[in-house]
Enzyme design. Sequence first.
Site, short mmCIF file in Angstrom:
data_model
loop_
_atom_site.label_atom_id
_atom_site.label_comp_id
_atom_site.label_asym_id
_atom_site.label_seq_id
_atom_site.Cartn_x
_atom_site.Cartn_y
_atom_site.Cartn_z
N ARG A 80 38.31 34.86 65.02
CA ARG A 80 38.01 35.69 63.99
C ARG A 80 39.22 35.61 62.79
NH1 ARG A 80 38.37 40.42 66.42
NH2 ARG A 80 40.15 41.18 64.88
N ASP A 206 32.37 35.31 39.14
CA ASP A 206 31.32 34.57 40.09
C ASP A 206 31.08 33.43 39.21
OD1 ASP A 206 29.09 33.81 41.42
OD2 ASP A 206 28.43 35.76 41.83
C1 LIG Z 1 23.00 34.35 45.58
C2 LIG Z 1 24.12 34.75 44.91
C3 LIG Z 1 25.17 35.60 45.26
C4 LIG Z 1 25.29 36.12 46.84
O1 LIG Z 1 25.48 34.99 47.62
P1 LIG Z 1 24.75 35.32 49.13
O2 LIG Z 1 25.19 33.83 49.64
O3 LIG Z 1 23.40 35.28 49.14
O4 LIG Z 1 25.37 36.38 49.79
C5 LIG Z 1 26.17 36.12 44.44
N1 LIG Z 1 26.10 35.73 43.23
C6 LIG Z 1 25.42 35.04 42.74
C7 LIG Z 1 25.40 34.51 41.35
C8 LIG Z 1 24.27 34.40 43.59
O5 LIG Z 1 23.35 33.76 43.06
#
Ligand SMILES: *Cc1c(COP(=O)(O)O)cnc(C)c1O
Length: 415
Positions: A80, A206
Amino acid sequence: MTHDPKTHNGTATDAGHPTRGASTTAVHGKDARRDEPYHALTTPILQSATFTFRDSDDVADYMARKYRGDGAGEREEYGRYGNPTVVEVERKLAALDGGEAAVLYPSGMAAVSSALLTMLSPGAHVVIGDDIYRHTYEFCTTFLKRFGVETTVVPMGDYDALEAAIIPRKTRLIVSESPTNPYGRVVDLVRLAEIGKRQRVRTFVDSTFATPVNQRPLEFGIDFVMHSATKFLAGHNDLLAGVVIGRADRMAALRESRGLLGGIVDPGAAYLLDRGLKTLGVRVRQQNESALALARFLEGHPAIERVWYPGLESHPEHAIARAQMSGFGGVVTFIVRGDRARTSAFIDRLRIPYIAPSLGGVESLIQQPALMSHFDLTPEERLAQGVPDNLVRFSTGIEDTADLLADFEQALAGG
Ligand SMILES: *Cc1c(COP(=O)(O)O)cnc(C)c1O
């Protein structure tokens, strides 16, 4: 750090090798030559939940170093807290984005939720863009709220509103995304980083839609970059993973909290991610090329009302995209002339893309948000959220560009 987009295309540098490009790093990680167990070329899947000690002296020595803070981390203790396969992929991901360290999670949302829970505490305040990923938005505005963390939502691209939303000594984090889903809105990363530094607030971006092949936010002064590795990084629609990348000391805090929250990726998924990463450069270049060709084709087609793609001159943030990206990604969003049923009929006539959520993989995927992600809303509510019923999101795979264009042409003509 200054940024020269000219050196970025295919020759993006990484922290370990200033002359290496993203593709080389994606194939090799930092060290092409090293002693691997059994001289294996590939990274082994270390399928072990725990790790053994030679004898009690070995335990005592490890613990003493761990609590002094030196040398622990050179071996694993329990699954973990870490795993050698996972660590290998983390190093590669950190190098790709030009960061000091990366922490890998079992999904993108696990990365977002674990990172934010680690960095925030009751009384803290977060500023988010209104166009960020729906579930990141929901996590901030409803889940974190239960723990006494307040969130202010500001319109994407309004930097004055962003700066005005910052509460001195309370705002801890600005969470943004670039390009965004589904409209490919682009945030000026230099401006965002400057606001963060001036106001002493950390910035979290992101970068899922861009990938480190097209954009590297840390180079512009952003503090944390996050990816849903499920998408372009893994690239084959066969696993879920997420990653946060940044300064080593901050990542150490995330690594520690991951051991507590428990969201660590399985070594098998980490191996598949590493394998997928090896083709990241060629995949993304192909996706950039097809998406741009498709966006141009759709923009000139009479059956299409509007197209959003950051690589198009008509995109509202095209100039910013050009300045900070070397390619514009694989997602093209457009509005079909006609109603919801007509749009569905066009999608049903397509032969190549699968109808599915997600994006970034080798298979082209298409979806009509009104039928899928925004199904639970009324048409009026959808429109208020900027999602008309005839909106389509297309994620380009790595099929031949000409085949994709021909498929779209026949499907649009069939109406
Ligand atoms: C898909 C996505 C997420 C979330 O990711 P998961 O792997 O599905 O949990 C976050 N941000 C963006 C821009 C995404 O396209």
